[in-house]
Design an enzyme around this catalytic site. Structure first.
Site, short mmCIF file in Angstrom:
data_model
loop_
_atom_site.label_atom_id
_atom_site.label_comp_id
_atom_site.label_asym_id
_atom_site.label_seq_id
_atom_site.Cartn_x
_atom_site.Cartn_y
_atom_site.Cartn_z
N CYS A 137 -28.35 9.31 80.33
CA CYS A 137 -29.00 10.53 79.90
C CYS A 137 -28.03 11.39 79.10
CB CYS A 137 -29.49 11.30 81.13
SG CYS A 137 -30.43 12.78 80.77
N ASP A 185 -27.59 14.44 79.59
CA ASP A 185 -27.21 15.56 80.46
C ASP A 185 -25.70 15.79 80.40
OD1 ASP A 185 -26.47 17.00 82.99
OD2 ASP A 185 -28.64 16.88 83.32
#
Length: 725
Positions: A555, A557
């Site tokens: 991800c 993130d």
């Protein structure tokens, strides 16, 4: 208690004991001669050391007896106290060794620097050579090494009689012996040299000083006698002999352990065994006993398996002395002197000098050697210990201070331990910076004491009053900052464990600097200063191309740092990041398709990892229904994950939050999407690539790997079964 297996004794230990016995006899005679003790004292020590220390000691294969390492101190002791009192000193030294062994502090002897031990042995070797050269040249050894050096030129140019011929013949045989065929070398070199020199002297009818033995060797009397006065010197001699003999025995035992694979030495028991042997040896008129590395290494090389070899060697020495005393008295003293010159020269090992030089301890080695030669053994050892402590303090309290100019500003970096010892040098460096200039002080210190704190505080305040600026940047524990806050850290144990700057987020080490827009610039500067020099060699090898072994899909993130959670570095991971770590099915996304094809087909990665994580915003949005717009369009690729049935678990447990449960399903679904890519399917079928599911729990910093057999994500380190493996 001595446990001897009959077969091992007959097959291994009996032959080995005979070899060691042949080496021990001439060495024992020579050491007694060099010590100024009765010649029989060397043989008594050989018998007692072999039987008593061999039976009671903690090193099964160590062989004990009189050692060259004690010749200097014994010569001084005998000259000062006489032989009878010296025997009492030996008995008392043995008692001290027993007490030290029972107190279980024998391992403390290993704290002595090897440079001191090797320097001590080299000094003993030089002293032995200087004294015994006079005997070889037909003269007499003097009472000190300095006197031996002073009179050696005259001895060399003087008339040489048959003693010189015998001594040089002995040395020549010892030097040539290792070069002879293996069959000849089965006879120990010292035995061959002494036998040949004795035979030549007898056949040639040479009139030479020879070994003298008491008329009845079996008539043993208790000879120790306490001194009439001078108890301080007596006590000092006891402690000196006990410590030197003990340290030499313990170091020899450790060295012997490196030569075989049998049971390791019990050093406390070894010290007790040596003490018992010394008490008996001194009581019956023998020299002090130590573990001897020459005899011990010979014992191991000859195939000994148990302590029976050391015990039997002592028995053979006794039998030989009783039955062949007349043969021993035929040995010329010059031949024994030649043997001691050879032994002493070998104590000055160039290999040891190279080793201590490489470790920066050559000054300790040379000071110990010089102290032993010029003064005495105890003075040399104490001088070496003193210098070793000084060097240790210097290395422990060292602080590196570097200053460099950056335009109109100055950068000062202080590393290591910053204490009062470094304050004068630090003050000089800081005082040389022009007044009014901006200064950045970077403290990369393991400890900062009160004196250093006060010095830095006063300097900072003075510069700021003069209109200058001082920016203090602490890398690691905030020693200076804690002091200014009135809660100084007083010891290293109380210091907090700091995350390395290249791992910690900017917010932890730059909270008070600049604005967020400057974080990348500041971080790049930090990389240039600290990380780049460490990585330059690694990156230079990657300059012409990459060879990653893993395709890592995760991800976008900001909390997920692939190289951090996989302990990898430049060139290890080919990374693809997007919202939700998605692999669009059916090769629907050209960018993802191209990246996967390049990683598998061109780079030839051996593993593909899909890594999800806790608290994923994309999975939370998928669970709640994404808002209209680009995110909704992208998350359509994750809809198969939301429709998976069953439960995905972390080590058998189900996460509480729906988004985290969905994140686990999503990892497994993306692995299935990967297998729809032709290149991935083909390489996995051929066994050339492995697919791995990974999940990172942000709050606990725990990495989980998917276990296909148990259908759960297990903590990294647990056994994991991978499909197709």
């Amino acid at each position: 208690m001595v446990i001897m297996r009959p077969l091992a004794v007959l097959r291994h230990d009996l032959p080995a004991s005979l070899v060691v016995f042949l080496v021990a006899v001439p060495l024992s005679l020579g050491i007694a001669l060099a010590s100024g003790a009765p010649v029989a004292a060397g043989l008594v020590a050989a018998v007692v050391g072999g039987v008593v220390a061999g039976a009671l000691g903690g090193s099964a294969l160590q062989v004990s007896g009189p050692a060259a390492g004690l010749t200097v101190v014994m010569a001084e002791t005998i000259q000062t106290f006489g032989w009878a009192v010296t025997c009492a000193i030996t008995v008392a030294a043995g008692a001290v060794q027993i007490l030290l062994g029972l107190s279980r502090i024998a391992r403390a002897a290993l704290a002595i620097s090897p440079a001191i031990v090797h320097g001590m042995l080299a000094g003993i070797g030089v002293t032995i050579v200087l004294g015994q050269l006079h005997v070889i040249l037909g003269g007499k050894a003097q009472s000190s090494a300095i006197e031996n050096i002073a009179e050696l030129p005259g001895q060399i140019v003087a008339h040489h009689d048959s003693a010189a011929l015998i001594g040089l013949l002995t040395i020549a045989i010892l030097l040539l012996w290792p070069k002879l065929p293996a069959a000849v070398r089965k006879v120990p070199g010292p035995l061959a040299a002494i036998a040949a020199a004795t035979l030549v002297s007898v056949l040639a009818g040479m009139t030479l000083p020879r070994v003298e033995l008491p008329g009845d060797l079996l008539d043993v009397h208790l000879v120790p006698r306490l001194p009439d006065g001078g108890w301080g010197g007596f006590a000092l001699a006891v402690v000196t002999i006990a410590l030197i003999a003990g340290v030499e025995s313990l170091l020899s035992a450790v060295a012997v352990d490196r030569l075989h694979t049998g049971p390791r030495a019990n050093l406390n028991r070894e010290l007790v065994g040596q003490g018992a042997a010394n008490m008996l040896s001194g009581a019956v008129g023998g020299l002090p006993v130590t573990g001897v590395i020459v005899r011990s290494s010979t014992n191991v090389a000859a195939g000994a398996k148990t302590r029976a070899s050391a015990v039997l060697h002592g028995v053979w020495v006794l039998v030989f002395v009783v039955l062949l005393a007349g043969l021993i008295q035929s040995i010329p003293l010059a031949a024994l002197a030649g043997l001691l010159v050879h032994v002493g020269a070998k104590l000055v090992d160039p290999g040891h000098m190279r080793t201590v030089l490489a470790h920066g301890d050559l000054p300790v080695y040379l000071l110990t050697l010089g102290g032993v030669v010029v003064f005495d053994l105890l003075t040399g050892v104490l001088a070496g210990i003193g210098l070793a402590l000084v060097l240790m303090l210097r290395r422990t309290l060292w602080s590196g201070i570097h200053v460099e100019r950056e335009g109109d500003a100055w950068r000062v970096v202080v590393e290591g331990v910053l204490t009062f010892l470094s304050v004068p040098r630090l003050s000089k460096v800081l005082g040389a910076i022009p007044a009014g200039a901006a200064v950045r002080l970077e403290l990369v210190v393991d400890y900062l004491d009160h004196a250093a704190f006060e010095s830095l505080t006063a300097w900072q305040q003075a510069r700021e009053r003069a209109g200058g600026t001082v920016d203090v940047d602490e890398v690691g524990h905030p020693w200076f900052g804690e002091g200014k806050a009135g809660r100084p850290t007083r010891s290293r144990l109380a210091a907090s464990r700091a995350v390395p700057r290249w791992l910690a987020p900017w917010s932890e080490w730059q909270a008070v600097e600049g604005i967020p827009a400057q974080q990348t610039r500041r971080g790049a500067t930090e990389f240039h200063r600290r990380a780049a020099p460490l990585l330059r060699d690694t990156l230079s090898g990657l300059a012409d191309g990459q060879r990653p072994r893993t395709l890592f899909i995760t991800c976008g993130d900001s909390r997920i740092v692939p190289n951090l959670i996989t302990t990898s570095g430049p060139g290890d991971l080919f990374t693809i990041r997007n919202i939700g770590n998605l692999v669009p099915p059916g090769q629907a996304d050209p960018s993802m398709n191209a990246s996967i094809e390049y990683a598998v087909g061109v780079l030839g990665v051996e593993e593909i990892v899909v890594c999800g994580h806790s608290g994923c915003g994309a999975m939370a949005a998928l669970a709640d229904g994404p808002p209209p717009g680009p995110l909704e369009v992208w998350l359509r690729h994750a809809e198969p994950s939301a429709h998976r049935t069953g439960s995905a678990t972390l080590d058998g447990g189900v996460p509480e939050r729906e988004g985290d449960r969905l994140a686990l399903h999503n990892v497994l679904q993306q692995l299935e999407h990967l297998r729809e890519y032709p290149s991935v399917a083909a390489t996995e079928k051929a066994g050339k690539v492995q697919l791995t599911g990974m999940y990172f729990a942000v709050g606990t910093a725990q990495v989980y790997l998917f276990d296909a057999a148990e259908r759960t994500f297990r903590p990294a380190g647990a056994a994991v079964v991978v499909p197709g493996a």
